[in-house]
Design a protein around this motif. Sequence first.
Motif, mmCIF file in Angstrom:
data_model
loop_
_atom_site.group_PDB
_atom_site.id
_atom_site.type_symbol
_atom_site.label_atom_id
_atom_site.label_comp_id
_atom_site.label_asym_id
_atom_site.label_seq_id
_atom_site.Cartn_x
_atom_site.Cartn_y
_atom_site.Cartn_z
ATOM 1 N N VAL A 1 5.265 3.028 -2.227
ATOM 2 C CA VAL A 1 5.175 3.638 -3.565
ATOM 3 C C VAL A 1 4.697 4.956 -3.780
ATOM 4 C CG1 VAL A 1 4.178 3.177 -5.823
ATOM 5 C CG2 VAL A 1 4.889 1.212 -4.399
ATOM 6 N N ALA A 2 3.683 5.238 -3.098
ATOM 7 C CA ALA A 2 3.166 6.613 -3.267
ATOM 8 C C ALA A 2 4.031 7.721 -2.976
ATOM 9 C CB ALA A 2 1.744 6.808 -2.299
ATOM 10 N N SER A 3 4.622 7.479 -1.732
ATOM 11 C CA SER A 3 5.578 8.476 -1.268
ATOM 12 C C SER A 3 6.906 8.495 -2.150
ATOM 13 C CB SER A 3 6.174 8.183 0.264
ATOM 14 O OG SER A 3 6.886 7.027 0.323
ATOM 15 N N GLY B 1 -0.597 -2.700 2.182
ATOM 16 C CA GLY B 1 -0.919 -1.402 2.835
ATOM 17 C C GLY B 1 0.436 -0.610 2.806
ATOM 18 N N LEU B 2 1.458 -1.427 3.294
ATOM 19 C CA LEU B 2 2.910 -0.699 3.432
ATOM 20 C C LEU B 2 3.362 -0.467 1.964
ATOM 21 C CD1 LEU B 2 4.469 -2.910 6.283
ATOM 22 C CD2 LEU B 2 3.683 -0.420 6.491
ATOM 23 N N GLY C 1 4.985 -9.538 12.696
ATOM 24 C CA GLY C 1 5.519 -9.119 13.790
ATOM 25 C C GLY C 1 5.945 -7.982 14.173
ATOM 26 N N GLY C 2 7.062 -7.398 14.132
ATOM 27 C CA GLY C 2 7.294 -6.035 14.401
ATOM 28 C C GLY C 2 8.340 -5.246 13.151
ATOM 29 N N ILE C 3 8.566 -4.180 13.159
ATOM 30 C CA ILE C 3 9.215 -3.595 12.172
ATOM 31 C C ILE C 3 10.551 -4.209 11.470
ATOM 32 C CG2 ILE C 3 10.358 -1.420 11.271
ATOM 33 C CD1 ILE C 3 7.526 -1.195 11.033
#
Length: 375
Positions: A126-128, A120-121, A348-350
């Motif tokens: 890639v789209a942006s 998903g990320l 986990g986190g970012i």
Amino acid sequence: MNDSSWGAPPQAGYWGPTDQGHGHGHVPSPGQAYVQGAAQAGPAYDAHEAPQTRPMPIVPDVAEFGGHQEDDRGVGRPSGAPVRHETNPEPMPDAAQPAPKPQKKSAGRDLSAAIGVGVGLGAVIVASLFIVKAVFVGVVAVAVVVGLWELTKRLDERKGIRAPLVPLALGGAAMVVAGYVRGAEGAWVAMALTALAVLVWRMTEPPENYLRDVTAGVFAAFYVPFLATFVAMMLTADDGPERVLTFLLLTVVSDTGAYAVGWRFGRTKLAPRISPGKTREGLIGAVTFAMVAGALCMEFLIDDGAWWQGLLLGLAVAVSATLGDLGESMIKRDLGIKDMGTLLPGHGGIMDRLDSLLPTAPVVWLLLVLFVGPG
């Protein structure tokens, strides 16, 4: 058998009466014979002169040879040999236990969730990246702000270090934009202003631990937004999206190679005091995978790139990504935590995803400038 049998036996030389009719102290007539040890027809002495006898203990009946004897449960035993009661039977040897099945290695995380979040990320990035560059810059700025929030929160929770979040978040987002708009000069100016804002903001609170808090704030400004600014600067080149994609692919491939090879073949610890899960075999896997991916990316994605440049680029990425991972592991070990956050299931986190990306960004930016120019 009766109670009298437990009395004292007649002693040798005792002359007892021959019949019951004679009383105590009877003297035999001249015609009567003295019989030594003859059986008595009656008691040898009166009751009031009888010696005290020992009480006969109660003895349980034992089965005799040939007959049937019921035990206390009313079950008859067959005739034959006497029954021997075993009070302490010898223990039977333990039956052979089957060998335990070898346990399979565990990945330690929810792989399905990790893969889903990663895909998903990747789709969003890639789209942006290839549609509108400004949107990708906004994605980087958001990731920086969230990463700063995670870092400052953990510092406060675990160490009581109060690095001011507001100037860090505002200055961090401005730093990314400045790097995209004004290049390296704009990034350095934004970094200096952010550090100054941290010093001033902290003056509104009591002076205790001022130096500790502002030092942590300046460190956070350099560690998260300043290093992320090099991603924005890569994007400014004519082939900027391809450069950023190369940077992301090589870092992900390096991490994947280290994980796959280390999980399957890892035996020798790389840095056991910092990160016990990392192995030298995993580092070899990271270098191998990244060098192959680097050669492919430089040959097919980057304008005027050469495969041998990709080999060097992949080697540098593998080393910087590993060092970045170890650096954040040092921070988390010092804080006594496993993950920086819980925002991304399976990851986990970012900050747990930015650990290898942040230190790799300036390395890739610099090598690409040296190999093919600023673009």
